[in-house]
Motif scaffolding. Structure first.
Motif: not given
Ligand code: URA
Length: 244
Positions: A216-244
């Motif tokens: 579902s869109h919700e579940n995909r979004q949840r995983v993406w939110e989790d991965m965004k937190k990982v990228l932020a924690e590592l100081g890595l750029p977060i690709p824009e939604p349309g480009k992921k």
């Protein structure tokens, strides 16, 4: 057939794999891998140590899976990875190829890694169990107890900044808890690698096999939110939604 580790060969191979060493987190032409200045020697040492673990796994018969497996699946990736993705156990495709996450769930993991602006060779991908449980049944407590030391050693060797536990089995095992994935996902937890060692941050998220079954869109979004937190924690750029 048993395989002996040729330390010199492993070291030579890894010296030649420049991209493997320095590729790191190559994002939009910019090298952002923290270990850029890491001496090559330490990376070679990690590779050699990981090979030793893989070789022990190859010979392992600590549990019944030793006699039902086709291939062992020790895990693969960057010996100096900043992120380790840990799943539950190899499935049929992984058992056939001896490589982790190469089936449908693996293709989805590849997409997630790419969406993060990373390559599969930037990260390390492994499992709690190194052999496939027949019929993809859940790992037993005995199998986990036999196999976990291999993963613990891999984590110690790689010393990642973040572990991403894919699914309840991986997260529960690494965090020593019985909580549900719904309770654990979306927040950082602490994985303790041993006395006196600083804890490693662990993000729990849905397993990609679960995501495929519940796409579902919700579940995909949840995983993406989790991965965004990982990228932020590592100081890595977060690709824009349309480009992921
Ligand atoms: N599921 C897992 O947990 N691990 C794999 O390697 C493949 C599918």
């Amino acid at each position: 057939m048993q395989k002996d580790v040729d330390i010199n060969k492993v070291a030579r191979q890894h010296l030649q794999m420049d991209e493997f060493f320095t590729g790191g987190f190559l994002i939009k032409g910019q090298k952002v891998m923290q270990e850029q200045s890491e001496p090559k020697e330490s990376i070679i040492n990690s590779s050699v140590e990981l090979e030793k673990v893989a070789d022990e796994v190859l010979r392992c018969s600590k549990c019944g899976l030793g006699s039902s497996r086709t291939n062992t699946v020790p895990g693969e990736g960057n010996p100096n990875a900043r992120i380790m993705f840990i799943g539950e156990a190899p499935g049929a495709d992984e058992d056939a190829q001896g490589r982790p996450f190469v089936g449908r769930a693996g293709k989805l993991l590849d997409k997630i890694i790419t969406a993060c602006g990373l390559k599969r060779s930037d990260v390390f991908i492994g499992n709690i169990l190194k052999c496939r449980p027949p019929e993809n049944r859940d790992p037993t407590a005995e199998e986990i107890i036999s196999c976990l030391p291999y993963l613990q050693r891999q984590i110690e060797i790689i010393n990642p900044e973040i572990i991403v536990a894919l699914g309840a089995h991986a997260a529960r095992t690494l965090l020593n808890t019985n909580k549900s994935i719904g309770q654990m996902r979306g927040q950082f937890h602490e994985y303790y690698a041993g006395l006196g060692k600083p804890p490693i941050k662990l993000m729990a998220t849905y397993h990609t096999a679960y995501l495929l079954r519940n796409y579902s869109h919700e579940n995909r979004q949840r995983v993406w939110e989790d991965m965004k937190k990982v990228l932020a924690e590592l100081g890595l750029p977060i690709p824009e939604p349309g480009k992921k």
